[in-house]
Design an enzyme around this catalytic site. Structure first.
Site, mmCIF file in Angstrom:
data_model
loop_
_atom_site.group_PDB
_atom_site.id
_atom_site.type_symbol
_atom_site.label_atom_id
_atom_site.label_comp_id
_atom_site.label_asym_id
_atom_site.label_seq_id
_atom_site.Cartn_x
_atom_site.Cartn_y
_atom_site.Cartn_z
ATOM 1 C CE LYS A 1 -1.828 2.568 3.190
ATOM 2 N NZ LYS A 1 -2.388 3.278 4.075
ATOM 3 N NE ARG B 1 -2.963 -1.326 14.769
ATOM 4 C CZ ARG B 1 -3.111 -0.608 13.847
ATOM 5 N NH1 ARG B 1 -3.368 -1.414 12.637
ATOM 6 N NH2 ARG B 1 -2.808 0.465 13.607
ATOM 7 N NE ARG C 1 -0.112 3.246 12.916
ATOM 8 C CZ ARG C 1 -1.140 4.034 13.178
ATOM 9 N NH1 ARG C 1 -0.866 5.164 13.923
ATOM 10 N NH2 ARG C 1 -2.281 3.896 12.703
ATOM 11 C CB THR D 1 -10.763 1.866 10.724
ATOM 12 O OG1 THR D 1 -9.564 2.464 10.082
ATOM 13 C CG2 THR D 1 -11.212 0.982 9.401
ATOM 14 C CE LYS E 1 -8.629 6.191 3.702
ATOM 15 N NZ LYS E 1 -7.181 6.063 3.538
ATOM 16 C CG ASP F 1 -12.765 17.219 -6.560
ATOM 17 O OD1 ASP F 1 -13.592 17.911 -6.955
ATOM 18 O OD2 ASP F 1 -11.719 17.453 -6.240
ATOM 19 C CG ASP G 1 -5.851 4.144 1.397
ATOM 20 O OD1 ASP G 1 -6.800 4.445 0.648
ATOM 21 O OD2 ASP G 1 -5.595 4.027 2.315
#
Length: 222
Positions: A32, A173, A203, A113, A60, A63, A58
């Site tokens: 990503k 996670r 992460r 999220t 997003k 418009d 990614d």
């Protein structure tokens, strides 16, 4: 089943993003490139990551349809596999992206999220469990290849859109990992069991001492 793991290479440092891509491409189905990396380093970085593995871009996009169509067409020239737009941009906007980038899987983001029901009320929207399936169906009806939602909404989304569209799930996670700024999370195994097709993990992988080993450990739980 193809590798459902998407490693989020979130950094403004292009060299770091490429280094992660080199380490993680063999371990993950997609890489990503998000807004931070793309804003800092632009299309050249996306192309560099594409050379190493399939890219989930990614951005997003949100418009007017004409503007999103132009952006989606430019993205298609980069060779990426997936591109995100916001489902709340509406069916005409989603359809414009699909038409402009026919070889790219257009994914519609339902509700971020990081948001919970209090946040939704604050911006005048329906509760999360109502808004997400509604936007998911709208997006698929408009031609999107799939949607993006939190783990807790996957079952409701599958009920709304069926088994064929892609369901990409951030907020993943591993057991014991910090939730960071994610409000609605699940483990990788839980998300897949609910019906996710792809899992976005950032992460917990990129902050690990050995990112490739961390990705392999997550894959082993699937």
């Amino acid at each position: 089943m193809s590798n459902p793991l998407i490693a989020a290479l979130d950094s403004a440092d292009a060299d770091q993003v490429v280094a992660w891509a080199d380490q993680l491409a063999p371990e993950c189905g997609h890489l990503k490139v998000g807004l931070q990396a793309f804003t800092a380093s632009g299309p050249s970085l996306a192309r560099a990551v594409v050379e190493r593995g399939p890219v989930f871009l990614d951005l997003k996009l949100h418009d007017i349809p004409n503007t999103v169509a132009g952006a989606a067409a430019a993205v298609a020239d980069l060779g990426v596999a997936m591109l995100t737009v916001h489902a709340s941009g509406g069916p005409q906007m989603i359809a414009a992206a699909v038409k402009a980038a026919p070889d790219v899987a257009i994914l519609a983001v339902t509700v971020l999220t990081s948001l919970d029901d209090d946040d939704m009320v604050a911006v005048g929207m329906r509760p999360v469990d109502e808004q997400v399936p509604r936007l998911a169906k709208l997006a698929i009806d408009a031609g999107a290849a799939g949607i993006v939602c939190a783990p807790s909404e996957v079952e409701a989304v599958r009920a709304a859109i069926g088994v064929d569209p892609l369901v990409v799930v951030p907020g993943i996670r591993p057991v014991g990992a910090a939730t960071d700024d994610q409000a609605r999370v699940a483990t990788p195994a839980e998300a897949l069991a609910a019906g996710a097709s792809h899992l976005v993990v950032g992460r917990p992988i990129t902050r690990a001492t050995d990112p490739a080993a961390a990705a392999r450990e997550i894959a082993a739980t699937l």
